[in-house]
Design a protein around this motif. Sequence first.
Motif: not given
Length: 263
Positions: A11-24, A110-114, A162-172
């Motif tokens: 219930r703590t406020p999310p770091a990113d206030p934009v709500k994305l379906p499922i992901y958020s 990032v959302y498309a990756y999720f 952030g840094q985890y985008c490196t993982m997304g690029v390599l994994n894709s």
Amino acid sequence: MNSSTILDIFRTPPADPVKLPIYSSPLVCLLIVLGYLVFVLKLGRDFMANRKPYNVRRAMLVYNLCQILMNIVLFGLGFHLLFVRRIYNLRCMTMLPLEHPDKFRERLIVYAYFINKLLDLLDTLFFVLRKSYKQITVLHVYHHALMVLGPALVLHFFGTGGQYCTMGVLNSFVHIVMYSYYFVAAQYPQIKGKLWWKQYITKLQLLQFVILALQAALVLCFNPGCAFPRFLQYLQLAVSASMMIMFGNFYYQSYIKPKSKSQ
């Protein structure tokens, strides 16, 4: 820790206030992963117990082709973001501030990756319907579950990118190669055993986690003032190490051990 305490954490406020379906919603992602585990480990097998394996070849061909195309797009967008637009300092890839002009683009990729990680769960569904249980390994289930729940938790507590985008690029990139193999193997089953590049997929996966481990280690050692959360740095190191051990064991059991036995 009781259930109310766990709910209070989410219930703590999310770091990113934009709500994305499922992901958020980490709770929704947790339920998806729990449902996945129950189906894969129990309900799916019970359902198939007295049934013959289903012929899902056509569905797999469509699925693999869609995965190839989606991962090509994800790799291209991520590569462009990191190395063409250069929105991050590669020595310290902190999350972009919410007011940054590229924040929407970063968040969308990032959302498309999720969403792609959600689609990855269908891999295991096909294994169950084909009664190909030997492919449902601890590594397979651990990897798929982690790649759905992990990003949702990171988004909630730290934000996106952030840094985890490196993982997304390599994994894709790895998934482009992997699903290309799956597509060819499903389209031409008579040559499946002759596809020499199968074992190189595992080598590519191992290389991916070596790079990720090195990235986190180098930042921690040579740029300790980097504002990317240290907890996520150590988490990247731990997950990369676990994946290297598990993929390394898989490679040994699949390719090195059989060869040594034959000799």
